[in-house]
Design a protein around this motif. Structure first.
Motif, short mmCIF file in Angstrom:
data_model
loop_
_atom_site.label_atom_id
_atom_site.label_comp_id
_atom_site.label_asym_id
_atom_site.label_seq_id
_atom_site.Cartn_x
_atom_site.Cartn_y
_atom_site.Cartn_z
N TYR A 1 20.58 2.39 -31.03
CA TYR A 1 20.74 4.08 -31.55
C TYR A 1 19.35 4.65 -31.49
N THR A 2 19.66 5.76 -31.09
CA THR A 2 18.89 7.36 -30.88
C THR A 2 18.45 7.18 -32.08
N GLN A 3 17.26 7.95 -32.30
CA GLN A 3 16.59 8.82 -34.20
C GLN A 3 17.69 9.48 -34.69
N ILE B 1 16.74 0.58 -32.09
CA ILE B 1 15.98 1.81 -32.52
C ILE B 1 15.14 2.05 -31.73
N GLU B 2 15.22 3.34 -32.07
CA GLU B 2 14.44 4.28 -31.05
C GLU B 2 13.19 4.79 -31.00
N ILE B 3 12.22 3.85 -30.51
CA ILE B 3 10.69 4.19 -31.28
C ILE B 3 9.85 5.18 -30.73
N VAL C 1 5.38 2.12 -35.47
CA VAL C 1 7.19 0.79 -35.92
C VAL C 1 7.54 1.13 -37.16
N LEU C 2 6.68 1.21 -38.12
CA LEU C 2 6.90 1.03 -39.73
C LEU C 2 6.77 2.63 -39.42
N ASP C 3 6.34 3.60 -39.23
CA ASP C 3 5.35 5.32 -39.51
C ASP C 3 7.06 5.86 -39.25
N GLU C 4 7.76 6.01 -38.01
CA GLU C 4 8.60 6.32 -37.41
C GLU C 4 10.22 5.89 -38.38
N VAL C 5 10.07 4.34 -38.56
CA VAL C 5 11.26 3.87 -39.60
C VAL C 5 11.39 4.51 -41.24
N ILE C 6 9.76 4.69 -41.33
CA ILE C 6 9.88 4.70 -43.07
C ILE C 6 10.35 7.08 -42.72
N ALA C 7 10.48 7.15 -41.81
CA ALA C 7 10.22 9.03 -41.47
C ALA C 7 11.97 9.11 -41.91
N LEU C 8 12.37 8.19 -41.01
CA LEU C 8 13.63 8.13 -40.74
C LEU C 8 14.60 7.89 -42.16
N PHE C 9 14.53 6.82 -43.04
CA PHE C 9 14.64 5.64 -43.71
C PHE C 9 14.53 5.94 -45.44
N LYS D 1 9.04 1.83 -24.34
CA LYS D 1 9.48 0.64 -23.72
C LYS D 1 10.53 -0.32 -24.70
N LEU D 2 10.77 -0.08 -26.11
CA LEU D 2 11.74 -1.17 -26.97
C LEU D 2 13.07 -0.92 -26.59
N THR D 3 13.25 0.07 -26.18
CA THR D 3 14.85 0.82 -25.96
C THR D 3 15.09 0.19 -24.42
N GLN D 4 13.87 0.77 -23.33
CA GLN D 4 14.19 0.67 -22.14
C GLN D 4 14.46 -0.64 -21.19
N ILE D 5 13.26 -1.83 -22.32
CA ILE D 5 13.62 -3.16 -21.90
C ILE D 5 14.72 -4.08 -23.26
N GLY D 6 13.47 -4.14 -24.10
CA GLY D 6 14.02 -5.19 -25.47
C GLY D 6 15.54 -4.31 -25.98
N SER D 7 16.17 -3.95 -25.80
CA SER D 7 17.42 -2.70 -25.50
C SER D 7 18.71 -3.63 -25.12
N LYS D 8 18.38 -4.83 -24.04
CA LYS D 8 19.52 -5.38 -23.27
C LYS D 8 18.99 -6.48 -22.75
N ARG D 9 19.79 -7.57 -22.59
CA ARG D 9 19.33 -9.47 -22.23
C ARG D 9 20.30 -9.06 -21.13
#
Length: 755
Positions: A234-236, A196-198, A306-314, A203-211
């Motif tokens: 997923y982008t927001q 999820i894009e934050i 992180v939760l601020d952005e999640v709560i704003a979306l969902f 860097k969560l998606t730049q680095i953490g979205s791949k292995r």
């Protein structure tokens, strides 16, 4: 003449009342068949006051088979809708929001509901009726009065181990809507990927979205594909699009942001949030890892942002915060964590987990939302307003409900759709376990341990789809269908395990709809299933199939079954080691996979066996008899032939029936440390003539078990006894440096034999 009229009346009445029940899933609470039929016209005339979005969905679902026209008139209308008559004082408005009725007469279809959600659910029922009668275009006149038993009817999807694009997620949501599920649990972060894009933490998606690669095949093979995976996320804007899509189908999306464990993907991007310096990388293996979020202020700041952005979306009432499988290894070694335990008078690291969850809950509550988490959030004390998702069994849900906390029941034994659904030997590779359609259908979400008042805290039921071994969306379809149909009826509250065969017939009827949609559903229901049971001094092997059992052919000489092979006429007596191969034929054509079962017969096979401690509910298929059924477990498949015990020793006593000579005792145990499965620590063999006084005749230790790679064959000398007792010691607490450190180890055992 009167007699003739009377006889006609009786005949008509008999025909009328013998009308076939409609092939609806989930089956409604009440269906009353009535006289006459509604003939589906070429053009269905709709009242123009019908709720627009829901009606458009209905039209799209029916496709090109029916044309539609709107009209403002009251005469000649085929489909009408109106709210229930309103009482002076509203009664249970929240409980009744999914309530609806459908009246089908020869002239028209009348839907009644108080909400657009109820109207939408009615349209799902109506769509199934239209699809069932697509060929004859005659829907029987009937009245349906319906509403669900449970408020939470959910499906989960893990997009971290393997990713599924927006269109695929939307298809998944459509499947839920078809069968009246109303909650989509979106598992968005884990060790293997952050999805999820934050915006505050790119860097969560730049680095953490791949292995760098992914594990392939069975865990015990320890092989990798050596292919980079990702970046996938997923982008927001994409998430907003999916949320809107779900809302149009009256489905709530509950996002999951894992904490404090399952955090490697996040730590690969922001290593300063760990207890150690790292570096870290998104996990390439499946399993549980020691590096987790460190409960320091900068970690809480990060998670709150992180939760601020999640709560704003969902817009969902609940935010899922995970909370499961959090090893305490790093916390035990961390000076900050130990100081925090002392400062807050916490008992231990489990108390620190509770502290962590309660801090997060307080923050989420301050935003007007509630948290839900896996049942490990009970460790050290449950946060004040938290709900529990009970997955390790039913005990988490029971504990939550008894303490007046809401719970969603999702026990692995019934609700994990990453388990095998057919004979593991004829199914694609899966995580393990054995959860066939009939087992899902047999589940009752309300534990018998709860009284009526406590039962009100059971919100409902959910199935989970973890995707370690599900690499594409076709396999997602395969694993959820048809089990999603059983879950649907369980959640609706109309399942009846005594009438499973009738349900099975409705499932097969639904396959026509899935075929039209080109869904890759599992056809395991057509395959032959086998059941072993004791018979005389040995065992018998019973074969079953969803169709006419006269179509079963089988062999016992190792050859492939053909139409000319033996016709199955009843349970097969197995008195010596052999392999039974079977298949189903129809019109001389092979219609099923070829099933095969190898039997290794010993002096314990089919004998009475008792266990001092019972296996885990998730791995208990067949009970104690599994250990003497003549079937050797496949070490690559934790399917239906193994019993699993977490933190427990296996103490099994076998009654041979009479004094029997033997000189060898054997059993198998497993090692799969990534799944917390460890070889036995030791084993002792005892004998007795009376079942009360036992003498030990053999003992082996950890090294000997390790050298045998879990396949234990012990020479016990010449023995004569009526009883054999085997004690297999669990490895205990998993040591540091291993996945799941500080947790109870699993012990898996299969056949116990003697020769």
């Amino acid at each position: 003449m009167r007699r003739f009229l009377f006889m006609c009346s009786v005949i008509f009445s008999t025909v009328f009342h013998a009308q076939k029940r409609p092939d609806l899933i989930p089956y409604p609470q009440s269906v009353t068949m009535q006289e006459g039929k509604f003939i589906i016209p070429e053009t269905l005339i709709l009242n123009d006051k019908l709720p627009k979005e829901e009606t458009e969905y209905f039209k799209k679902r029916l496709g090109s088979g029916v044309k539609f026209r709107n009209s403002s008139k009251t005469e000649g209308i085929h489909l009408m809708y109106m709210p229930f008559p309103q009482p002076k004082i509203p009664i249970h408005p929240e409980e009744d929001k999914e309530k609806y009725t459908i009246d089908i007469s020869p002239q028209r279809i009348f839907i009644t509901s108080n909400t657009r959600q109820g109207y939408f659910l009615a349209l799902q029922t109506l769509a199934q009726l239209f699809e069932e009668h697509k060929e004859d275009r005659e829907i029987p006149a009937l009245r349906i009065e319906d509403q669900p038993k449970f408020a939470w009817r959910g499906m989960h999807l893990d997009v971290c181990r393997h990713f599924f694009n927006v269109d695929e997620v939307k298809q998944y949501i459509d499947y839920l809507a078809m069968y009246k599920l109303n909650t989509f649990h979106w598992h968005l972060t884990d060790d293997q990927g952050w999805r999820i894009e934050i915006k505050k933490y790119p860097k969560l998606t730049q680095i953490g979205s791949k292995r760098k690669e992914s594990m392939v095949g069975a865990y015990v093979d320890n092989t990798f594909d050596r292919k980079p995976y990702g970046p996938y996320f997923y982008t927001q804007e994409q998430i907003k699009d999916v949320i809107k899509y779900a809302q149009q189908r009256h489905i709530t999306i509950v996002p999951e942001i894992e904490m404090p464990g399952h955090a490697l993907a996040a730590l690969s991007a922001y290593p300063e949030l760990a207890c150690t310096k790292g570096p870290f990388e998104a996990a390439t293996k499946w399993g549980v890892f020691d590096d987790v979020f460190c409960p320091k202020e900068e970690t809480f700041t990060f998670l709150e942002n992180v939760l601020d952005e999640v709560i704003a979306l969902f817009p969902s009432q609940y935010i899922h915060i995970g909370g499961d499988e959090c090893p305490k290894t790093r916390w035990k070694e961390c000076a900050h964590c130990q100081e925090l335990i002392k400062k807050n008078n916490l008992k231990d690291e489990h108390g620190l987990q509770s502290y962590f969850i309660q801090r997060i809950e307080k923050y989420v509550n301050s935003k007007g939302r509630k948290i839900i988490g896996w049942d490990e959030i009970l460790e050290g004390g449950l946060a004040p307003n938290a709900a529990v998702m009970s997955w390790t069994g039913v005990n988490g849900g029971i504990e939550a409900a008894k303490s007046s906390h809401f719970a969603v029941m999702t026990p692995g034994a019934y609700c994990y759709f990453d388990h095998y659904q057919g004979d593991p030997q004829t199914e694609p590779n899966a995580f393990g376990g054995f959860t066939p359609l009939d087992k899902v259908y047999s589940y009752d979400p309300i534990p018998s341990e709860l009284n009526a008042e406590q039962a009100k805290y059971i919100l409902g039921v959910q199935a989970n789809l973890w995707t370690e071994y599900i690499t594409d969306f076709k396999q997602v379809q395969y694993m959820i269908f048809p089990r999603l149909m059983a879950l649907s009826e369980v959640g609706w509250g109309t399942s009846d395990p005594k009438n499973y065969k009738e349900f099975e017939g409705r499932v097969i009827s639904q396959f026509k709809i899935l075929d039209k949609m080109k869904v890759n559903y599992a056809r395991s229901i057509y395959n032959i299933t086998g059941k072993v049971f004791p018979a005389g001094n040995g065992i018998s092997y019973e074969l079953n199939v969803s169709q006419d059992p006269k179509g079963i052919r089988y062999t016992t000489d190792g050859t492939e079954p053909s139409i000319n092979s033996q016709v199955y006429q009843g349970p097969i007596a197995v008195s010596k080691s052999l392999t039974v191969k079977s298949a189903y034929f129809e019109d001389a054509q092979l219609k099923s996979a070829i099933s095969f079962q190898e039997f290794k017969i010993s002096k314990t096979t089919g004998k009475k066996i008792t266990l001092e401690q019972q296996p885990s509910e998730n791995y208990s298929f067949g009970g104690a008899f599994t250990l003497v059924d003549g079937i050797i477990g496949n070490t690559r498949q934790l399917g239906k032939t193994w019993l699993g015990f977490q933190g427990k020793d296996v103490v099994a006593t076998i009654d041979l029936g009479q004094k029997t000579n033997f000189s060898e005792v054997y059993f198998n145990t497993l090692e799969n440390k990534g799944s917390w499965i460890h070889l036995a620590k030791s084993a002792q063999i005892f004998v007795s003539d009376d079942g009360n006084s036992f003498k030990m005749i053999k003992e082996i230790g950890k090294e000997e078990i390790k050298n045998s790679q879990g396949k234990i064959k012990l020479n016990v000398g010449n023995q004569t006894a009526k009883y054999i007792k085997l004690k297999i010691e669990n490895a205990g607490i998993i040591p540091a440096g291993n996945p799941g450190a500080d947790s109870k180890a699993w012990l898996f055992v299969d056949e116990i034999g003697a020769n």
